[in-house]
Design an enzyme around this catalytic site. Structure first.
Site, mmCIF file in Angstrom:
data_model
loop_
_atom_site.group_PDB
_atom_site.id
_atom_site.type_symbol
_atom_site.label_atom_id
_atom_site.label_comp_id
_atom_site.label_asym_id
_atom_site.label_seq_id
_atom_site.Cartn_x
_atom_site.Cartn_y
_atom_site.Cartn_z
ATOM 1 N N SER A 147 0.832 -1.195 0.000
ATOM 2 C CA SER A 147 0.000 0.000 0.000
ATOM 3 C C SER A 147 0.875 1.256 0.000
ATOM 4 O O SER A 147 1.612 1.477 -0.961
ATOM 5 C CB SER A 147 -0.963 -0.059 1.199
ATOM 6 N N ASP A 223 -10.415 -5.565 -2.398
ATOM 7 C CA ASP A 223 -9.740 -4.530 -1.599
ATOM 8 C C ASP A 223 -10.606 -3.269 -1.607
ATOM 9 O O ASP A 223 -10.888 -2.716 -2.681
ATOM 10 C CB ASP A 223 -8.364 -4.258 -2.249
ATOM 11 N N HIS A 256 -7.441 -5.945 1.640
ATOM 12 C CA HIS A 256 -6.215 -5.139 1.771
ATOM 13 C C HIS A 256 -5.357 -5.589 2.963
ATOM 14 O O HIS A 256 -4.322 -5.008 3.237
ATOM 15 C CB HIS A 256 -6.627 -3.674 1.968
#
Ligand SMILES: N[C@@H](CCC(=O)N[C@@H](CSC=O)C(=O)NCC(=O)O)C(=O)O
Length: 278
Positions: A147, A223, A256
């Protein structure tokens, strides 16, 4: 450097350390896994950059990297995501800015420019410390992250392709200067001139001529940040236009979290080990 803890794992040692950082003007904590092969000589170094809200500890506790790092003989370094401490400016109720949200850049705007210098920390200060204190072969380095840390890995590799044999990312923020959760942070750290932001945006760096031999990216289809925050198709388009091979794996149903990361951790370590062995 101060040792906070060490524990034997998979024949190697998982340690946590701290030191007084000049770059960030505060004490910084980081984790290092040293594999059993280090008894016989220096080992290659894999850098893992974590995402928003993380410290060194999230991936250490949930990333499941040690079994394969021990098998392949990889040192794995997991830095913190920002400066921290009483004297470090922060927005306590904002998880997308300040402590835990350093975005791997060097801030230019007061009051953040004193401490928020994660780019210099990751590219200069911490590598020098790792080279001095650990049995590290610094001629063989790889970088990956998740991320915000995926953004960090991509941008750092694009700007210093000679340093890294490989680069990969889990659900990276591909266009932080545009995405809603990073744009306000870029403005506060770097000021209003968006030309300066391009140095910390993977797609902009590729548009501006930076290159890396190839990338591996894994992205979960479930996600929650996919559409607004991550948008891997923008990296795909930029890589295609620039002729950079990108292996983009869309993973059906994954979100995620570290449940996603740990599922594909072996694939990423294998990718790095193969390229570090060349
Ligand atoms: N607090 C937020 C969620 C924050 C979050 O999902 N952080 C990710 C990285 S996001 C991009 O950089 C993370 O790695 N969290 C740590 C973990 O251990 O999962 C919210 O409430 O939505």
């Amino acid at each position: 450097m101060k040792t906070i803890s060490t524990a034997k794992s998979h024949g190697g040692v998982q340690g946590v350390y701290s030191h007084a950082s000049e770059a960030c003007a505060c004490d910084m904590t980081f984790a290092v896994f040293v594999p059993p092969q280090a008894k016989d000589g220096p080992c290659p170094v894999v850098w893992y950059l974590s995402g928003l809200t993380c410290t060194h500890q999230n991936v250490m506790d949930k990333g499941e990297y040690r079994r394969l790092a021990a098998e392949f003989g990889l040192i794995v370094v997991c830095p913190d995501t920002s400066p921290r401490g009483e004297s470090v400016p922060d927005e306590k109720d904002n998880w997308q800015f300040g402590c835990g949200a350093g975005f791997y850049l060097d801030a230019t705007q007061a009051p953040f420019s004193t401490n928020y210098r994660m780019y210099s920390y990751i590219t200069e200060e911490l590598p020098a410390l790792i080279a001095k204190e650990f049995p590290a072969d610094m001629t063989r380095q790889a970088i990956f992250g998740h991320s915000m840390g995926g953004h960090g890995a991509l941008t750092i590799a694009l700007k210093d392709p000679e340093r890294f044999k490989s680069c990969s990312a889990f659900a990276p923020i591909t266009r932080p200067m545009v995405a809603g959760w990073s744009r306000p942070a870029f403005e506060k750290y770097l000021g209003t001139d968006e030309a300066a932001w391009r140095a910390y945006d993977a797609v902009a760096l590729i548009e501006d001529g930076k290159r890396f031999p190839e990338f591996l990216v894994d992205q979960g289809s479930a996600d929650g940040f996919l559409e607004d925050g991550l948008r891997p198709w923008l990296l795909d388009e930029a890589c295609k236009a620039a002729g950079i091979p990108l292996k983009l794996n869309m993973r059906e149903g994954y979100d995620h979290s570290y449940f996603f990361i740990s599922t594909f951790m072996d694939d990423h370590l294998r990718w790095h080990a193969e390229r570090l062995a060349k």
